[in-house]
Write a protein that holds these residues in place. Structure first.
Motif, PDB file in Angstrom:
ATOM      1  N   ASN A  25       0.807  -1.221   0.000  1.00 34.05           N
ATOM      2  CA  ASN A  25       0.000   0.000   0.000  1.00 34.05           C
ATOM      3  C   ASN A  25       0.839   1.268   0.000  1.00 34.05           C
ATOM      4  OD1 ASN A  25      -2.503  -1.236  -0.036  1.00 34.05           O
ATOM      5  ND2 ASN A  25      -2.690  -1.318   2.185  1.00 34.05           N
ATOM      6  N   GLU A 199      -1.805   5.693 -13.908  1.00 37.84           N
ATOM      7  CA  GLU A 199      -2.235   5.480 -12.536  1.00 37.84           C
ATOM      8  C   GLU A 199      -3.594   4.783 -12.475  1.00 37.84           C
ATOM      9  OE1 GLU A 199      -0.686   6.255  -9.695  1.00 37.84           O
ATOM     10  OE2 GLU A 199       1.050   7.351 -10.485  1.00 37.84           O
ATOM     11  N   THR A 200      -4.386   4.944 -13.529  1.00 37.65           N
ATOM     12  CA  THR A 200      -5.709   4.351 -13.576  1.00 37.65           C
ATOM     13  C   THR A 200      -6.006   3.939 -15.008  1.00 37.65           C
ATOM     14  OG1 THR A 200      -8.027   4.640 -12.904  1.00 37.65           O
ATOM     15  CG2 THR A 200      -6.929   6.523 -13.970  1.00 37.65           C
ATOM     16  N   ASN A 217      -6.884  -0.869  -1.427  1.00 40.73           N
ATOM     17  CA  ASN A 217      -7.040   0.580  -1.544  1.00 40.73           C
ATOM     18  C   ASN A 217      -7.111   1.030  -2.993  1.00 40.73           C
ATOM     19  OD1 ASN A 217      -7.013   0.827   1.222  1.00 40.73           O
ATOM     20  ND2 ASN A 217      -4.837   1.301   1.347  1.00 40.73           N
ATOM     21  N   ILE A 218      -6.241   0.494  -3.837  1.00 37.10           N
ATOM     22  CA  ILE A 218      -6.240   0.902  -5.245  1.00 37.10           C
ATOM     23  C   ILE A 218      -7.486   0.396  -5.955  1.00 37.10           C
ATOM     24  CG2 ILE A 218      -5.024   0.688  -7.450  1.00 37.10           C
ATOM     25  CD1 ILE A 218      -2.413   0.615  -5.943  1.00 37.10           C
ATOM     26  N   THR A 220     -10.520  -0.155  -4.605  1.00 39.01           N
ATOM     27  CA  THR A 220     -11.687   0.636  -4.209  1.00 39.01           C
ATOM     28  C   THR A 220     -11.622   2.053  -4.775  1.00 39.01           C
ATOM     29  OG1 THR A 220     -10.588   1.153  -2.103  1.00 39.01           O
ATOM     30  CG2 THR A 220     -12.111  -0.694  -2.119  1.00 39.01           C
ATOM     31  N   ALA A 221     -10.420   2.600  -4.916  1.00 38.46           N
ATOM     32  CA  ALA A 221     -10.273   3.953  -5.467  1.00 38.46           C
ATOM     33  C   ALA A 221     -10.546   3.999  -6.959  1.00 38.46           C
ATOM     34  CB  ALA A 221      -8.871   4.478  -5.181  1.00 38.46           C
ATOM     35  N   ASN A 222     -10.505   2.843  -7.616  1.00 37.82           N
ATOM     36  CA  ASN A 222     -10.638   2.818  -9.077  1.00 37.82           C
ATOM     37  C   ASN A 222     -11.874   2.073  -9.555  1.00 37.82           C
ATOM     38  OD1 ASN A 222      -8.012   3.929 -10.560  1.00 37.82           O
ATOM     39  ND2 ASN A 222      -7.379   2.955  -8.648  1.00 37.82           N
ATOM     40  N   THR A 252     -18.339  -3.279  -0.469  1.00 40.25           N
ATOM     41  CA  THR A 252     -17.982  -2.166  -1.358  1.00 40.25           C
ATOM     42  C   THR A 252     -18.349  -2.479  -2.802  1.00 40.25           C
ATOM     43  OG1 THR A 252     -16.168  -1.504   0.097  1.00 40.25           O
ATOM     44  CG2 THR A 252     -16.082  -0.728  -2.174  1.00 40.25           C
TER      45      THR A 252
END
Length: 276
Positions: A25, A199-200, A217-218, A220-222, A252
């Motif tokens: 992370n 990054e995405t 984390n990545i 859920t952020a994407n 989620t």
């Protein structure tokens, strides 16, 4: 390029799993596990001592820090690397044989893949990559379009092409992974994989299958980017998620409109087969 190596001593497997998740992370992208020991690697220009101290309980773990040069890592990896055999999860037939250039192909396996991971994550040794490779056996890739989000060594993109995918976009944000994947694509004679540093997932992509072996984390952020890049009925495989985060990620994903079809577990990690 120099890498910072953190070597933890006296750890057990469960502690290694937690450490890998925490360090992944904050930018660590190479890990080596042995009995009673874990080594973690990060590009020295990305290593943040304050951030490292904030996630690691120095009273719980004994560790040392050193600098590893590129050529030293490669030489050590070549001395230690052992091939990985992945069986088909339903038939138990030999499915994928992940090997280095100095190993012979195994004709018993449906697919032989040559990887030289360097500092990139994704040799099959770790449970998350193993789960992704194993579960790809249950998906029809023939003629499909694919995104490999967080490609690492490129192994999942390479397997997707070998399984018949017509186009694969492999994405990673790490320079070392991009360099490594380029070499592995050449070694495996891949012609349908496009490699992009990002990054995405870039806008404008609509694909049949998304492979996301990253971290909680990545992921859920994407989720919006993943959903936007998915055709109606697209299959999405997620991994890089620890077992204790299972309830969190299931909730989620469900709230974001993803349908959970199957959950697969190995050691302290899970992989999810979902669609939209």
């Amino acid at each position: 390029m120099e890498y910072t190596q953190i070597q933890f001593e006296g750890t057990v497997e469960a502690q290694n799993e937690v450490l890998i998740a925490l360090l992944d992370n904050i930018g660590f992208d190479g890990f080596e596990e042995n009995i009673g020991m874990l080594k973690a690697y990060i590009s020295s220009d990305k290593f943040n001592e304050i951030l490292f101290d904030s996630v690691i309980d120095i009273n719980q773990f004994r560790y040392s820090k050193s600098i590893i040069k590129k050529e030293n890592w490669n030489a050590k990896w070549e001395a230690d690397f052992q091939p990985i055999s992945v069986l088909h999860p339903i038939t138990s037939k030999p499915f994928v044989y992940l090997k280095a250039s100095f190993h012979n192909n195994d004709p018993l396996f449906e697919y032989n893949i040559e990887v030289t991971p360097k500092m990139s994550f994704g040799t099959g040794h770790h449970a998350t990559t193993y789960l992704m490779v194993e579960q790809m056996a249950n998906i029809d890739f023939n003629g499909k379009s694919v995104i490999d989000f967080g490609t690492g060594t490129g192994v999942l993109a390479i397997l997707a092409e070998k399984m018949g995918a017509k186009s694969i976009l492999a994405i990673d944000c790490d320079d070392w992974s991009i360099e490594n994947t380029k070499e592995n694509l050449v070694a495996n004679n891949c012609t349908f994989v496009t490699l992009e540093k990002a990054e995405t997932i870039p806008d404008g992509n609509k694909v049949d299958i998304i492979l996301a072996n990253i971290n909680l984390n990545i992921i859920t952020a994407n989720l919006d980017a993943i959903a936007n890049a998915s055709k109606l009925g697209a299959i999405i495989l997620f991994s890089g998620i620890m077992l204790h985060d299972e309830a969190n990620i299931l909730n989620t994903l469900s709230n974001a409109g993803f349908k959970i079809n199957n959950i697969f577990r190995k050691d302290d990690w899970i992989a999810l087969h979902t669609d939209l």
